[in-house]
Write a protein that holds these residues in place. Structure first.
Motif, PDB file in Angstrom:
ATOM      1  N   GLN A   5     -16.891  -5.559  37.999  1.00  0.00           N
ATOM      2  CA  GLN A   5     -16.017  -5.852  36.854  1.00  0.00           C
ATOM      3  C   GLN A   5     -14.578  -6.113  37.316  1.00  0.00           C
ATOM      4  O   GLN A   5     -13.656  -5.373  36.955  1.00  0.00           O
ATOM      5  N   LYS A  46     -11.444  -6.074  34.933  1.00  0.00           N
ATOM      6  CA  LYS A  46     -10.790  -4.825  34.532  1.00  0.00           C
ATOM      7  C   LYS A  46      -9.600  -4.499  35.433  1.00  0.00           C
ATOM      8  O   LYS A  46      -8.649  -3.836  35.006  1.00  0.00           O
ATOM      9  N   LEU A  87     -10.313  -2.014  28.905  1.00  0.00           N
ATOM     10  CA  LEU A  87     -10.872  -0.838  29.561  1.00  0.00           C
ATOM     11  C   LEU A  87     -10.489   0.425  28.810  1.00  0.00           C
ATOM     12  O   LEU A  87      -9.537   0.451  28.030  1.00  0.00           O
ATOM     13  N   TYR A 103     -14.094  -0.385  39.744  1.00  0.00           N
ATOM     14  CA  TYR A 103     -14.400  -1.608  39.005  1.00  0.00           C
ATOM     15  C   TYR A 103     -15.040  -2.668  39.906  1.00  0.00           C
ATOM     16  O   TYR A 103     -15.943  -3.389  39.481  1.00  0.00           O
TER      17      TYR A 103
END
Length: 424
Positions: free
Chosen positions: A74, A77, A207, A69
């Protein structure tokens, strides 16, 4: 400086300090308790370590996907991942404690314990370890190894201080093991603060859990198998031998497992590092080989000491009561060294999400268990069995991995087809 070299140096420092504190407490407990009571202490620590490694996929899964991630930009997440895993660990862990309560008495009987309380403490240690593992997985995946060091050093330092006080006030294995609970409780508080800092300013992002579930199953098999390779001999000794003899073996076992401290920085680093490289399509062999070489260089020092001065080491660290363990020390250390190298090969496979090596790894464990059941006449016989099985598994695992890699490379070249364009 290469990323793996820099991060390895950071982790070597942290795990080195942790090792010194941990070994200091193990030696102090051995001297305070005596060989018979120390056999209970060492067996419980081995049993808990088995559970911790077997449940390592919690840490490893969080680390692997946190790295993924972060690489994808990201970080939100990671917040979702950590909260979901912590919630499930908390709930299922309580169910595990309830199941453990049923097993306490028969396990205590099998291990020749006079009391069930050491095992009660052990189950508490395992539960708290699972909660701490979530935070450590995040710190590994984000490669925030400075905070990771703070986390692991805190646990060992608190354990040592509390353990020294407890063993002076209340003698016994249960008292000494309670210090592990104290260290984990304080570390859990530190971990909560660290996680808040990690994802501050990032909103949780939903997710897809399917990829995580596909990875977790084989990882549980891998880590349980590795844990069994590393600890089944101590449980075997505690079951078959007198407490005094098991205590001597336990002291040598603890010192030999110091090599585990040396391999920890590299296994901690390997999974997120190789996962990130694999995701980018980079070749892993050079990095993997260097990490293994770093471990072997560090391990050479202790192995030489165990070979040249085993009796002096046992007597100085523990006492004359444990001197007989000197004949076991180098052999046990050799077993651990080979076993850790096999585990590193397995982790490299996990980083690429290829778990076919389990077809070699798991049968090897079954052979080891059967061999220990057949040949356990003396500690020396047990070590011979371990050396033979671990060596065969290591060679077989290496050959299997090389053959699979070449086959995969050949398939990729065939799929790509011949190059017909101009060469630059």
């Amino acid at each position: 400086m290469r990323a793996e070299t820099r991060n390895s140096a950071i982790l070597i420092f942290g795990t080195g300090v942790t090792a010194v504190l941990g070994l200091a407490y193990s030696v102090y407990a051995g001297r305070e308790l005596g060989s018979a009571e120390y056999s209970v202490f060492a067996t419980v620590v081995s049993l808990v370590f088995w559970c911790q490694v077997a449940l390592g996929p919690i840490n490893g899964t969080v680390a692997r996907f946190s790295a993924e991630y972060i690489g994808a930009g990201q970080p939100g997440k990671i917040r979702t991942l950590a909260r979901e895993v912590a919630r499930r660990v908390g709930v299922y862990g309580l169910l595990g404690l309830a199941g453990g309560a049923v097993l306490v008495k028969p396990v205590a009987t099998f291990l020749q314990f006079d009391s069930v309380w050491p095992l009660v403490v052990a189950f508490g240690m395992v539960y708290l370890t699972l909660l701490v593992a979530v935070a450590r997985g995040v710190l590994r995946g984000t490669q925030d190894f400075g905070q990771y060091n703070v986390n692991i050093i805190t646990e060992s330092a608190v354990r040592l201080v509390v353990g020294v006080v407890l063993l002076r006030v209340i003698w016994g294995a249960t008292s000494g093991l309670t210090a592990y609970l104290a260290g984990l409780l304080v570390t859990l508080g530190v971990a909560t603060v660290q996680l808040r800092r990690t994802w501050r300013g990032h909103e949780a992002i939903p997710l897809d859990g399917s990829a995580i579930r596909r990875f977790t199953g084989p990882m549980f098999i891998l880590m349980f198998t590795s844990a069994a390779y590393q600890n089944i001999d101590m449980l075997c000794v505690k079951h078959y031998f007198l407490p005094e003899h098991a205590g001597v073996y336990g002291a040598a076992f603890v010192l030999a497992r110091a090599l585990g401290t040396l391999v920890t920085p590299f296994t901690t680093l390997m999974l997120p590092l190789l996962t990130t490289m694999h995701a980018k399509g980079q070749v892993l062999f050079g990095t993997f080989a260097r990490i293994c070489a770093y471990f072997l260089l560090l391990a050479a020092g202790p192995m030489l000491l165990f070979l040249l001065w085993p009796q002096r080491i046992m007597v100085v660290l523990f006492d004359e009561e444990y001197a007989a363990g000197s004949t076991l020390l180098f052999g046990l250390a050799g077993v651990r060294l080979i076993g850790y190298l096999s585990h590193m090969i397995a982790l490299a496979g996990a980083a690429t999400n290829r778990f076919a090596f389990l077809y070699v790894y798991v049968p090897g464990l079954l052979i080891q268990a059967a061999a220990l059941y057949r040949w356990h006449d003396s500690p020396a016989a047990i070590i011979r069995v371990l050396l033979i099985v671990h060596s065969v598994v290591f060679v077989a695992l290496g050959l299997f991995t090389v053959c699979r890699s070449r086959r995969a490379a050949g398939s990729d070249e065939t799929a790509a087809g011949p190059s017909v364009g101009p060469q630059e």
